[in-house]
Write an enzyme that holds these catalytic residues in place. Structure first.
Site, PDB file in Angstrom:
ATOM      1  N   ARG A 222       0.851  -1.213  -0.044  1.00 21.33           N
ATOM      2  CA  ARG A 222      -0.119   0.129  -0.067  1.00 21.33           C
ATOM      3  C   ARG A 222       1.031   1.153   0.159  1.00 21.33           C
ATOM      4  O   ARG A 222       1.644   1.486   0.878  1.00 21.33           O
ATOM      5  CB  ARG A 222      -1.010  -0.023   1.255  1.00 21.33           C
ATOM      6  CG  ARG A 222      -1.796   1.243   1.395  1.00 21.33           C
ATOM      7  CD  ARG A 222      -2.740   1.328   0.360  1.00 21.33           C
ATOM      8  NE  ARG A 222      -3.791   2.262   0.642  1.00 21.33           N
ATOM      9  CZ  ARG A 222      -3.927   3.444   0.612  1.00 21.33           C
ATOM     10  NH1 ARG A 222      -2.798   4.081   0.101  1.00 21.33           N
ATOM     11  NH2 ARG A 222      -4.963   4.121   0.731  1.00 21.33           N
TER      12      ARG A 222
ATOM     13  N   GLU B 246     -11.047   4.902  -6.154  1.00 19.90           N
ATOM     14  CA  GLU B 246     -11.479   3.464  -6.029  1.00 19.90           C
ATOM     15  C   GLU B 246     -11.667   3.355  -7.613  1.00 19.90           C
ATOM     16  O   GLU B 246     -11.951   4.175  -8.389  1.00 19.90           O
ATOM     17  CB  GLU B 246     -12.540   3.030  -5.297  1.00 19.90           C
ATOM     18  CG  GLU B 246     -12.332   3.247  -3.970  1.00 19.90           C
ATOM     19  CD  GLU B 246     -11.280   2.374  -3.138  1.00 19.90           C
ATOM     20  OE1 GLU B 246     -11.156   1.073  -3.624  1.00 19.90           O
ATOM     21  OE2 GLU B 246     -10.648   2.790  -2.368  1.00 19.90           O
TER      22      GLU B 246
ATOM     23  N   ARG C 183      -1.336  -5.477   4.272  1.00 25.29           N
ATOM     24  CA  ARG C 183      -0.368  -4.826   3.252  1.00 25.29           C
ATOM     25  C   ARG C 183       0.681  -4.133   3.943  1.00 25.29           C
ATOM     26  O   ARG C 183       0.644  -3.357   4.931  1.00 25.29           O
ATOM     27  CB  ARG C 183      -1.324  -4.239   2.452  1.00 25.29           C
ATOM     28  CG  ARG C 183      -2.199  -4.729   1.689  1.00 25.29           C
ATOM     29  CD  ARG C 183      -3.140  -3.996   0.628  1.00 25.29           C
ATOM     30  NE  ARG C 183      -3.858  -2.895   1.552  1.00 25.29           N
ATOM     31  CZ  ARG C 183      -4.723  -1.684   1.104  1.00 25.29           C
ATOM     32  NH1 ARG C 183      -4.823  -1.728  -0.224  1.00 25.29           N
ATOM     33  NH2 ARG C 183      -5.150  -1.086   1.912  1.00 25.29           N
TER      34      ARG C 183
END
Length: 339
Positions: free
Chosen positions: A231, A239, A273
């Site tokens: 990330r 998104e 992540r």
């Protein structure tokens, strides 16, 4: 063979920009048949190479520019000369766009923009200057760092995340491989030697389930590679289903595809992540995404002043998502979606 011919041969051999392998191009075609995930530089190189041989400009170009065929031939003649004089040919859409803009300086703005559109190259206002170089020492807060194998475009799910692999031939990784993965790797090698491919495939799946993989790109010694989900620290991209979400993803793909990354890991998020700063060929990925208006500065988790400055620069120039007067923030969109 001249520089242009050598570079075009280089492209055809697949070391730079590749057309799709599905018997044609993908669904999202640009005017010259260039998909959103491929570089217009491929088509430009082809047409310049063809012009050197035939003195003919692309037939469909007149649909995008206003000047005559004679004027177009003059552009291509100048572009071929500029390409020849360059110390090295352009290797990205941005470099190709700058070559076109610089070469055709003084020509009609509509023609320059039409030519850029024809090849799917970025317009002048979207070209950004980024600082080069990576930290010479680990910044405060970095827990560890690693260098990845080349990134696959399919491993980029959106504009602020990427899945990468690190070879276990790396000293840090070699000491962390679980014993069951090591045993499965040995058994897989033995099964392949015995041509028992069914068993080898079962063992390979076991290795994959443990977060590792094999592939010709992993290591000349045949070592497996460990999977990491990254990330990008300090930014939040739209998104993929949001306005400009797909474009943000494409910007990150163009930056990372086929590249080996330097990753500085600061921690882990709630999804497991690695939260990290990512450097690609000496370029800071977060800087590019912010300056191109492909992401917000995620101030709730990051207060770096340069991030705020880069976002403001894109806002001021109305680049990327900032072309909209009031773009919806990802965190607001997610909260409404989850209600």
């Amino acid at each position: 063979m001249g520089l242009l011919g050598k570079f075009f041969r280089f492209l055809l051999l697949g070391h730079c920009c590749k057309p799709t392998t599905t018997g044609g191009y993908s669904d999202s075609l640009r005017p010259h048949g260039i998909s959103a995930a491929t570089h217009g530089i491929w088509a430009l190189a082809y047409d310049l190479f063809n012009f050197e041989i035939t003195c003919q400009v692309p037939e469909d170009l007149s649909q995008h520019v206003v000047s005559s065929k004679k004027a177009q031939a003059n552009w291509y003649r100048k572009l071929v000369e500029t390409w020849r004089e360059a110390k090295q040919p352009p290797r990205s859409e941005e470099e190709a766009a700058r070559l076109v803009i610089q070469t055709l300086k003084g020509h009609k703005k509509a023609d320059v923009q039409g030519l850029l559109d024809f090849y799917g190259l970025p317009h002048p206002h979207s070209l950004v200057k980024v600082s080069a170089g990576v930290p010479t020492s680990l910044p405060r807060g970095v827990k560890f760092e690693f260098r990845t194998l080349p990134v696959d475009a399919k491993a980029v799910p959106d504009g602020d995340g990427v899945t990468v692999y690190v070879s276990t031939s790396d000293p840090r990784e070699s000491s962390c491989v679980p014993s069951d993965v090591q045993i499965a790797a040995i058994q897989r090698s033995e099964a392949r030697a015995d041509k028992n491919y069914t068993k080898a495939d079962e063992l390979h799946q076991k290795i994959i389930d443990a977060g590792y993989r094999y592939g010709t790109e992993c290591s000349k010694r045949g070592d497996p590679a460990r999977k990491y989900r990254i990330r990008l620290r300090g930014i939040d991209a739209p998104e993929t289903l949001m306005p400009y979400g797909q474009e943000a993803k494409e910007e990150l793909v163009k930056l990372l595809e086929g590249m080996c990354l330097r990753v500085l890991v600061y921690g882990e998020d709630r999804y497991g992540r690695c939260v990290a700063d990512v450097y690609c060929n000496g370029i800071f990925a977060q800087e590019v995404m912010l300056k191109k208006g492909a992401a917000w500065h995620y101030t709730a988790y990051d207060q770096r002043s340069e991030f705020a400055r880069w976002e403001e620069e894109a806002r001021r120039n109305q680049i990327g998502l900032w072309a909209s007067s009031n773009p919806e923030k990802p965190w607001d969109w997610i909260s409404v979606k989850d209600r």
